[in-house]
Design an enzyme around this catalytic site. Structure first.
Site, mmCIF file in Angstrom:
data_model
loop_
_atom_site.group_PDB
_atom_site.id
_atom_site.type_symbol
_atom_site.label_atom_id
_atom_site.label_comp_id
_atom_site.label_asym_id
_atom_site.label_seq_id
_atom_site.Cartn_x
_atom_site.Cartn_y
_atom_site.Cartn_z
ATOM 1 N N TYR A 72 59.314 -29.375 18.238
ATOM 2 C CA TYR A 72 59.027 -30.812 18.321
ATOM 3 C C TYR A 72 60.024 -31.635 17.502
ATOM 4 C CZ TYR A 72 54.964 -30.380 21.263
ATOM 5 O OH TYR A 72 54.155 -30.147 22.353
ATOM 6 N N ARG A 75 62.959 -32.109 19.671
ATOM 7 C CA ARG A 75 62.699 -33.094 20.728
ATOM 8 C C ARG A 75 62.614 -34.512 20.156
ATOM 9 N NH1 ARG A 75 57.664 -31.093 23.737
ATOM 10 N NH2 ARG A 75 58.002 -33.033 24.881
ATOM 11 N N ASP A 109 57.224 -40.689 24.285
ATOM 12 C CA ASP A 109 58.497 -41.103 23.684
ATOM 13 C C ASP A 109 58.571 -42.567 23.249
ATOM 14 O OD1 ASP A 109 58.847 -42.521 26.139
ATOM 15 O OD2 ASP A 109 59.859 -40.805 27.054
ATOM 16 N N HIS A 124 48.826 -39.052 26.452
ATOM 17 C CA HIS A 124 49.118 -37.777 25.782
ATOM 18 C C HIS A 124 49.651 -37.974 24.365
ATOM 19 C CE1 HIS A 124 49.409 -35.694 30.011
ATOM 20 N NE2 HIS A 124 48.161 -35.883 29.613
ATOM 21 N N CYS A 155 43.869 -31.618 2.708
ATOM 22 C CA CYS A 155 43.037 -30.429 2.965
ATOM 23 C C CYS A 155 43.828 -29.124 3.011
ATOM 24 C CB CYS A 155 42.246 -30.600 4.265
ATOM 25 S SG CYS A 155 43.228 -30.305 5.745
ATOM 26 N N GLY A 192 57.711 -41.038 38.539
ATOM 27 C CA GLY A 192 58.300 -39.944 37.763
ATOM 28 C C GLY A 192 57.310 -38.937 37.230
ATOM 29 N N THR A 193 56.267 -38.663 38.015
ATOM 30 C CA THR A 193 55.329 -37.609 37.595
ATOM 31 C C THR A 193 55.108 -36.621 38.729
ATOM 32 O OG1 THR A 193 53.115 -37.110 36.725
ATOM 33 C CG2 THR A 193 53.280 -39.034 38.177
ATOM 34 N N SER A 194 54.964 -35.350 38.359
ATOM 35 C CA SER A 194 54.696 -34.323 39.375
ATOM 36 C C SER A 194 53.241 -34.374 39.817
ATOM 37 C CB SER A 194 55.011 -32.932 38.802
ATOM 38 O OG SER A 194 54.188 -32.691 37.668
ATOM 39 N N ALA A 236 63.885 -43.795 39.110
ATOM 40 C CA ALA A 236 63.227 -44.989 38.556
ATOM 41 C C ALA A 236 64.227 -46.083 38.170
ATOM 42 C CB ALA A 236 62.388 -44.579 37.340
HETATM 43 C C1 BJW Z 1 62.017 -38.485 38.482
HETATM 44 C C2 BJW Z 1 63.333 -38.654 38.018
HETATM 45 C C3 BJW Z 1 63.851 -39.977 38.001
HETATM 46 C C4 BJW Z 1 62.868 -36.559 37.915
HETATM 47 N N1 BJW Z 1 63.059 -40.995 38.408
HETATM 48 N N2 BJW Z 1 61.271 -39.506 38.904
HETATM 49 C C5 BJW Z 1 41.669 -29.788 36.612
HETATM 50 C C6 BJW Z 1 42.250 -28.882 37.469
HETATM 51 C C7 BJW Z 1 43.118 -27.901 36.982
HETATM 52 C C8 BJW Z 1 43.404 -27.796 35.620
HETATM 53 C C9 BJW Z 1 42.834 -28.703 34.773
HETATM 54 C C10 BJW Z 1 41.971 -29.678 35.265
HETATM 55 N N3 BJW Z 1 41.558 -30.431 34.205
HETATM 56 C C11 BJW Z 1 42.132 -29.965 33.094
HETATM 57 C C12 BJW Z 1 42.915 -28.908 33.396
HETATM 58 C C13 BJW Z 1 43.710 -28.104 32.414
HETATM 59 C C14 BJW Z 1 45.014 -28.756 32.028
HETATM 60 C C15 BJW Z 1 45.869 -28.929 33.278
HETATM 61 O O1 BJW Z 1 45.993 -29.997 33.846
HETATM 62 N N4 BJW Z 1 46.532 -27.879 33.700
HETATM 63 C C16 BJW Z 1 47.408 -27.946 34.898
HETATM 64 C C17 BJW Z 1 48.799 -27.525 34.512
HETATM 65 C C18 BJW Z 1 46.805 -27.137 36.001
HETATM 66 N N5 BJW Z 1 44.793 -30.042 31.361
HETATM 67 C C19 BJW Z 1 44.506 -30.120 30.056
HETATM 68 O O2 BJW Z 1 44.405 -29.137 29.362
HETATM 69 C C20 BJW Z 1 44.301 -31.506 29.479
HETATM 70 N N6 BJW Z 1 43.108 -31.565 28.704
HETATM 71 C C21 BJW Z 1 41.909 -31.505 29.265
HETATM 72 O O3 BJW Z 1 41.753 -31.435 30.475
HETATM 73 O O4 BJW Z 1 40.856 -31.536 28.379
HETATM 74 C C22 BJW Z 1 39.579 -31.142 28.880
HETATM 75 C C23 BJW Z 1 39.482 -29.656 28.671
HETATM 76 C C24 BJW Z 1 39.339 -29.180 27.396
HETATM 77 C C25 BJW Z 1 39.224 -27.827 27.189
HETATM 78 C C26 BJW Z 1 39.310 -26.946 28.276
HETATM 79 C C27 BJW Z 1 39.507 -27.444 29.560
HETATM 80 C C28 BJW Z 1 39.581 -28.807 29.759
HETATM 81 C C29 BJW Z 1 45.410 -31.853 28.508
HETATM 82 C C30 BJW Z 1 46.749 -31.988 29.169
HETATM 83 C C31 BJW Z 1 47.829 -32.239 28.125
HETATM 84 C C32 BJW Z 1 49.224 -32.205 28.729
HETATM 85 N N7 BJW Z 1 50.183 -32.150 27.675
HETATM 86 C C33 BJW Z 1 51.597 -32.153 28.024
HETATM 87 C C34 BJW Z 1 52.407 -31.911 26.723
HETATM 88 C C35 BJW Z 1 52.419 -33.140 25.818
HETATM 89 C C36 BJW Z 1 53.156 -32.892 24.567
HETATM 90 C C37 BJW Z 1 54.595 -32.501 24.785
HETATM 91 O O5 BJW Z 1 55.382 -33.282 25.339
HETATM 92 O O6 BJW Z 1 54.972 -31.414 24.374
HETATM 93 O O7 BJW Z 1 51.944 -33.409 28.621
HETATM 94 S S1 BJW Z 1 52.045 -30.984 29.284
HETATM 95 C C38 BJW Z 1 53.258 -31.980 30.049
HETATM 96 O O8 BJW Z 1 52.882 -32.281 31.427
HETATM 97 C C39 BJW Z 1 53.222 -33.324 29.294
HETATM 98 C C40 BJW Z 1 53.316 -34.326 30.435
HETATM 99 O O9 BJW Z 1 52.799 -35.572 30.040
HETATM 100 C C41 BJW Z 1 52.504 -33.655 31.522
HETATM 101 C C42 BJW Z 1 52.795 -34.165 32.897
HETATM 102 O O10 BJW Z 1 54.095 -33.863 33.309
HETATM 103 P P1 BJW Z 1 54.934 -34.951 34.116
HETATM 104 O O11 BJW Z 1 55.120 -36.157 33.284
HETATM 105 O O12 BJW Z 1 54.345 -35.143 35.441
HETATM 106 O O13 BJW Z 1 56.387 -34.243 34.208
HETATM 107 P P2 BJW Z 1 56.918 -33.133 35.239
HETATM 108 O O14 BJW Z 1 58.098 -32.499 34.628
HETATM 109 O O15 BJW Z 1 55.849 -32.281 35.731
HETATM 110 O O16 BJW Z 1 57.412 -34.014 36.489
HETATM 111 C C43 BJW Z 1 58.534 -34.861 36.417
HETATM 112 C C44 BJW Z 1 58.667 -35.631 37.725
HETATM 113 O O17 BJW Z 1 59.701 -36.579 37.579
HETATM 114 C C45 BJW Z 1 59.035 -34.751 38.928
HETATM 115 O O18 BJW Z 1 58.176 -35.040 40.013
HETATM 116 C C46 BJW Z 1 60.459 -35.188 39.266
HETATM 117 O O19 BJW Z 1 60.753 -35.139 40.662
HETATM 118 C C47 BJW Z 1 60.458 -36.601 38.762
HETATM 119 N N8 BJW Z 1 61.775 -37.169 38.409
HETATM 120 N N9 BJW Z 1 63.841 -37.453 37.674
HETATM 121 C C48 BJW Z 1 61.795 -40.735 38.852
HETATM 122 N N10 BJW Z 1 65.093 -40.232 37.558
HETATM 123 ZN ZN ZN Z 2 44.161 -32.233 6.511
#
Ligand code: BJW
Ligand code: ZN
Length: 256
Positions: A72, A75, A109, A124, A155, A192-194, A236
């Protein structure tokens, strides 16, 4: 997408925006790609080098806090050097033309804030703040070590970035505010999200089921493309300034 298709989809999106009073811009990592911040799931993205469960879960941090902290910190340096691009600035400028304009971002960010957007909901969390993993107290001491997760003075727990990892709950009040903006909006821009990570991606489905038109701006197909009313297959930083121009035109035309 050909130049003609791009112009046509942009025009369709502009028509929807010109009729809209309330808009939500839902953004993901692709929004910041042109600022030089890698996405997660694209080729060359962050998850190609690291498995998410190795670094972006509470279990990973508990197993090896220093490894996760160092990743981190690396990053954080990339993000601190990045600048908002024309697409971030266009979203900030769009606020002026709508009764309500909310940015709901998955990004950690702060580039939307830096571009001037005033109503930003961070689903997030943010990499620019830290807190204790055990007691949750904010940790504000500087400088931050590069390689070792600091120890909480209150703590003795280890300090982590204030982001949301897999398996963790999203901040409740932020998610509730996002849901309510989504339920009221006329247009939902999905930029810009998958659309693979929940519950964030569910907001786009929710917007659709509450009657909003969905506009996807993304160079590639996604999990959300099938529910989009208009798909603009472009980066974007290219599409958003063009959309802003059209919104400015129709708003000025309407008040003339
Ligand atoms: C462009 C471009 C340009 C390129 N212009 N576009 C229901 C179903 C299945 C699973 C789950 C569910 N509910 C919950 C889950 C579990 C899990 C989950 O979703 N898993 C899936 C992977 C299946 N979710 C969680 O755990 C969440 N919590 C939760 O649900 O709590 C309740 C719970 C508790 C206990 C047990 C179970 C449930 C929390 C999710 C947290 C996500 N965290 C991250 C990391 C953040 C910190 C870090 O940065 O390190 O967040 S993961 C990562 O993915 C990050 C992002 O915000 C997130 C989304 O990704 P994003 O932004 O979509 O990026 P990419 O890379 O996927 O896509 C990029 C896109 O850009 C692409 O489409 C390109 O084409 C495009 N692109 N250039 C425009 N120039
Ligand atoms: Zn503490």
């Amino acid at each position: 997408m050909s130049a003609v298709d791009f112009e046509r989809s942009l025009e369709e999106a502009a028509v929807l925006l010109c009729r809209a009073r309330r808009v939500v811009a839902f953004t993901g990592a692709g929004m910041s790609a042109e600022s030089g911040i890698p996405t997660f799931r694209d080729p060359g993205g962050l998850w190609e080098q690291f498995r998410p469960e190795e670094l972006a879960t509470p279990e990973a941090f508990e197993r090896d806090p220093d490894r996760v902290w160092a990743w981190y910190q690396h990053r954080r340096r990339v993000i601190e050097q990045a600048q908002p691009h024309a697409g971030h600035r266009a979203l900030a400028a769009m606020e002026a033309y709508f009764e309500e304009f909310t940015v709901v971002t998955q990004n950690i960010d702060r580039l939307h804030h830096r571009a001037g957007s005033r109503r930003v909901l961070e689903l997030h969390g943010t990499i620019l703040e830290n807190r204790c993993h055990r007691c949750g107290r904010p940790y504000v001491e500087e400088p931050l070590p590069a390689e070792t997760a600091p120890v909480c003075p209150a703590c003795g727990g280890r300090v982590r970035p204030a982001v949301v990892w897999f398996g963790e709950l999203l901040p409740e009040s932020v998610f509730a505010a996002a849901e309510s903006a989504v339920e009221r909006c006329d247009v939902m821009l999905s930029i810009g999200t998958s659309g693979e990570v929940y519950p964030a991606a569910g907001l786009v489905w929710r917007a659709k089921s509450f009657g909003a038109a969905v506009v996807e701006i993304n160079p590639n197909p996604t999990e959300l493309s099938s529910i989009a009313d208009v798909v603009v297959r472009a980066p974007a930083a290219q599409a958003l300034p063009r959309l802003l121009e059209r919104v400015e035109q129709c708003r000025k035309g309407a008040s003339a």
